[in-house]
Design a protein around this motif. Structure first.
Motif, PDB file in Angstrom:
ATOM      1  N   GLY A 152       0.821  -1.207   0.000  1.00 11.63           N
ATOM      2  CA  GLY A 152       0.000   0.000   0.000  1.00 11.63           C
ATOM      3  C   GLY A 152       0.853   1.253   0.000  1.00 11.63           C
ATOM      4  O   GLY A 152       2.059   1.199   0.192  1.00 11.63           O
ATOM      5  N   SER A 153       0.237   2.385  -0.237  1.00 13.93           N
ATOM      6  CA  SER A 153       0.997   3.627  -0.238  1.00 13.93           C
ATOM      7  C   SER A 153       1.015   4.199   1.173  1.00 13.93           C
ATOM      8  O   SER A 153       0.202   3.829   2.019  1.00 13.93           O
TER       9      SER A 153
ATOM     10  N   ARG B  41      -9.734   5.175   8.968  1.00 16.72           N
ATOM     11  CA  ARG B  41     -10.099   3.779   9.213  1.00 16.72           C
ATOM     12  C   ARG B  41      -8.870   2.954   9.567  1.00 16.72           C
ATOM     13  O   ARG B  41      -8.872   2.165  10.502  1.00 16.72           O
ATOM     14  N   GLN B  42      -7.790   3.184   8.783  1.00 16.23           N
ATOM     15  CA  GLN B  42      -6.554   2.434   9.028  1.00 16.23           C
ATOM     16  C   GLN B  42      -5.999   2.766  10.411  1.00 16.23           C
ATOM     17  O   GLN B  42      -5.577   1.881  11.144  1.00 16.23           O
ATOM     18  N   LEU B  43      -6.004   4.071  10.726  1.00 14.55           N
ATOM     19  CA  LEU B  43      -5.435   4.496  12.005  1.00 14.55           C
ATOM     20  C   LEU B  43      -6.228   3.890  13.155  1.00 14.55           C
ATOM     21  O   LEU B  43      -5.665   3.385  14.132  1.00 14.55           O
ATOM     22  N   PHE B  44      -7.570   3.906  13.015  1.00  6.87           N
ATOM     23  CA  PHE B  44      -8.420   3.357  14.058  1.00  6.87           C
ATOM     24  C   PHE B  44      -8.154   1.852  14.194  1.00  6.87           C
ATOM     25  O   PHE B  44      -7.968   1.330  15.299  1.00  6.87           O
ATOM     26  N   GLY B  45      -8.078   1.192  13.027  1.00  2.57           N
ATOM     27  CA  GLY B  45      -7.803  -0.246  13.046  1.00  2.57           C
ATOM     28  C   GLY B  45      -6.492  -0.542  13.750  1.00  2.57           C
ATOM     29  O   GLY B  45      -6.381  -1.472  14.547  1.00  2.57           O
TER      30      GLY B  45
END
Ligand SMILES: Nc1ncnc2c1ncn2[C@@H]1O[C@H](COP(=O)(O)OP(=O)(O)O)[C@@H](O)[C@H]1O
Ligand SMILES: [Mg+2]
Lengths: 267, 396
Positions: free
Chosen positions: B132-133, B141-145
């Motif tokens: 991924g970049s 979403r990514q940060l929360f995940g």
């Protein structure tokens, strides 16, 4: 790339004594490695083969004696001269030595970026080619931790040959490979030597490899702490004065002499 | 559709580029013999720096629809190295992909054999796990995940440590006492030098800070109270913890991360031993045993440091000592020592967790060490605040 025969041997080991502190590993080593040779360093486990290689690479300083490249002392050379000589080498280490934070492609590309005249696009092509040579086409974007041990050995080989080196040093390149990959590796080493005129210095226990590709060898003995024989391994197997060497080369006498013979074209 | 004879296609080589080993510059010429067949003639020296291998523009010339056969002719080739074979491999891959039949003529035998070796194994198809970049990594979403993952990981690790501690208490653990001793020594006596320096300086800083204010009220002698209470309750434990987070927490993460890289942790697991019992517990216990002692030592030196400054401000040593005696109370000392035990556990857990969960590369080990220190310091500050509020409520 043919190389004119030089008067001085490519590598000369003179009166070399190797020691870690007070512990002498090997003493009084004297032998030459000629241009275009595939030179095997043999001996039992722990006799000092890797240590000898590290001395030849200048990673460890000799306790006595010296190592000459093309007649010039490497042991007494300045750091700059050493770097210039080292640039013409390709090396694989016993435990891989791949940069774990880089992908395979980045690992192979590194020496090219540092020292070659290739453009970025060309480097990508060369990297693809080198990885394909060692059977790792398509593994460009893998990290060393994501591939198997045998693949890691081959990836290390790809990095070692990135710059079409003049001398290749391999420390047990085929250890841990299956017989077919091991055979392919021998083919590859032999091919590299044939097509680029490279000289190969290799530590190996693989009798198949030794007889298939080696043109010259030295045997280091662990008990007497010195070399006890050197020469063409196929000759040593039958005619060495030392029983230990004959035994080593016939795997304790169990291996039929006829099983592994070097084909005449390689002589 | 017919082509009007062969279309010359030559890549000229600019003169300024170095051509170290070639006498004639490298060149390639694509000629169309007829609708189906193409002939690629290579000439000159194909060596490093000759800049001949522009495969991209050649690809455009080779139309898969029309050409079904490509013949590469190496009759006019001069010296060559990997440049040539890398180019040939590109041709081979392209042809294999587009269904073009590739034949070669008069290539140098060595290059031919190397090409055969390079094409012996079919390319690996499945791509490596997508990375991924870096921008995608910033999406909420990514940060929360990631945050959820980190919390879950911490809880799981804390759980494992608790289980291992329970097994230790019941005597079923594989924790070795000699490891505990080793780590206690590393964390304790080895750290005395840096702890001495920081705690003396902290004592002096506190004394300066207090003396300037207190002298305005003519209460200069109370600097002793300020220093002793400040050091005992707060600064002794906190400064020791910060130093140990950087020193020992990072070391734990680096040790365990390197063991992860070397498959040592796998080896321990397959020996049937829990890595947490074998590697983590001795480290945690060692730090928890040593930190209160270090804190005690830091407290003492902090008070001495304060005394030096007080002496410089005209308070006699005797006065300072007797005033300190007044201020000293068991509850201040106990709060500081209790804090140091909690801090030790937090530092060791943060360090070991980062190490055990480290990736298997040098960069990952570095990340683990960074993470160990950063999380440890965050934990320290939060825990310190919590303990202070608690003490306030309980009037300790
Ligand atoms: N860095 C080192 N320090 C001290 N002794 C070493 C070191 N490296 C190797 N040795 C010792 O030197 C001997 C030869 O080791 P090595 O050259 O690795 O053997 P091998 O022939 O199996 O490659 C061994 O006895 C080993 O214990
Ligand atoms: Mg070795």
């Amino acid at each position: 790339m043919t190389v004119a025969p030089a008067p001085a041997p490519l590598i000369s080991i003179r009166e070399l004594t190797m020691a870690y502190g007070p512990v002498v590993i090997q003493r009084d080593l004297n032998f030459d490695i000629g241009r275009g040779d595939i030179f095997v360093i043999m001996g039992g486990s722990g006799c000092g083969k890797s240590t000898l290689l590290k001395h030849m690479l200048g990673l460890v300083a000799p306790a006595a004696g010296e190592i000459l490249y093309s007649g010039e002392s490497f042991t007494r050379a300045s750091a700059q001269q050493r770097d210039a000589i080292r640039r013409r080498w390709g090396i694989t280490y016993q435990t891989g030595g791949m940069f774990s934070a880089m992908t395979l492609a980045e690992n192979v590309a590194l020496p090219l970026q540092l020292y070659s005249a290739y453009s970025r696009g060309e480097i990508a092509d060369i990297v693809a080619y080198k990885l394909a040579l060692v059977g790792l086409a398509g593994f460009q974007d893998y990290y060393p931790a994501e591939i198997s041990g045998g693949m890691l050995k081959r990836a290390a080989l790809a990095r070692a040959i990135a710059l079409d080196p003049e001398i290749l040093f391999f420390d047990e390149p085929s250890a841990g490979l299956d017989p077919i990959s091991s055979r392919l590796l021998d083919d590859l080493i032999f091919e590299l030597k044939e097509s680029t005129g490279a000289t190969v210095v290799i530590v190996t226990h693989e009798l198949a490899s030794i007889f298939a590709i080696a043109t010259n060898s030295v045997y280091l003995d662990a008990t007497s702490h010195t070399m006890i024989d050197c020469g063409d391994p196929a000759y040593l197997r039958d005619h060495s004065q030392q029983a230990v060497v004959r035994e080593f080369l016939t795997r304790g006498g169990s291996l039929a002499k006829t099983a592994q013979t070097r084909s005449p074209e390689h002589e | 559709m017919a082509f009007p004879g062969p279309i010359p296609y030559t890549l000229a080589i600019p003169d300024k580029l170095p051509t170290p080993m070639s006498d004639a510059p490298a060149g390639l010429r694509l000629a169309r013999q007829n609708d189906k067949d193409a002939l690629l003639e290579l000439s000159g020296g194909w060596v490093q720096g000759s800049k001949a291998a522009d495969f991209a523009s050649l690809r455009e010339q080779l139309q898969p629809g029309t050409h079904t056969r490509l013949l590469i002719d190496g009759t006019a080739l001069g010296p060559w190295d990997s440049t040539l074979v890398a180019f040939l491999l590109q041709c081979h891959n392209h042809c294999a992909q587009e269904g073009i039949e590739l034949t070669t003529r008069n290539l140098p035998p060595g290059a031919e054999r190397l090409l055969a070796l390079a094409t012996a194994v079919a390319p690996h198809q499945q791509p490596a796990a997508s990375r991924g970049s870096w921008l995608a990594g910033l999406s909420p979403r990514q940060l929360f995940g990631k945050a959820v993952g980190a919390v879950r990981e911490s809880l799981a690790f804390t759980g494992e440590v608790s289980i291992a501690l329970a097994r230790l208490v019941t005597g079923k653990s594989n924790t070795r006492f000699q490891d505990f001793r080793h780590f206690a020594y590393q964390a304790g006596p080895d750290a005395l030098g840096i702890i001495s320096l920081t705690s003396v300086l902290v004592g002096m800083i506190l004394a300066y800070l207090g003396a300037v204010q207190l002298e305005q009220f003519g209460a200069g002698v109370y600097v002793a109270n300020l220093v002793s209470i400040g050091v005992l309750r707060e600064m002794g434990a906190l400064m020791t913890a910060v130093v140990m987070a950087g020193r020992t927490g990072a070391a734990y993460a680096a040790q365990l991360g390197t063991m992860q890289t070397n498959e040592e942790i796998d080896a321990i697991t397959t020996l049937g031993v829990s890595p947490v019992e074998f590697l983590v517990i001795p480290r945690i216990l060692a730090l928890m045993a040593v930190m209160p002692l270090l804190t005690l030592y830091a407290n003492l030196l902090g008070i001495v440091g304060g005394g030096v400054v007080a002496g410089g401000m005209g308070i006699s040593p005797l006065q300072y000592i007797s005033q300190t005696e007044h201020a000293l109370a068991v509850n201040h000392l106990a709060v500081g020592l209790a804090k140091s035990v909690v801090f030790a556990a937090l530092i060791a857990v943060a360090g070991c967790r980062a190490g055990i969960n480290s990736g298997r590369s040098s960069a990952a080990v570095g990340q683990a060490a960074t993470e160990a220190v950063v999380t440890a310091i965050v934990y320290l500050i939060v825990a310190d605040a919590a303990i202070n509020i608690l003490c306030q409520q309980l009037h300790i």
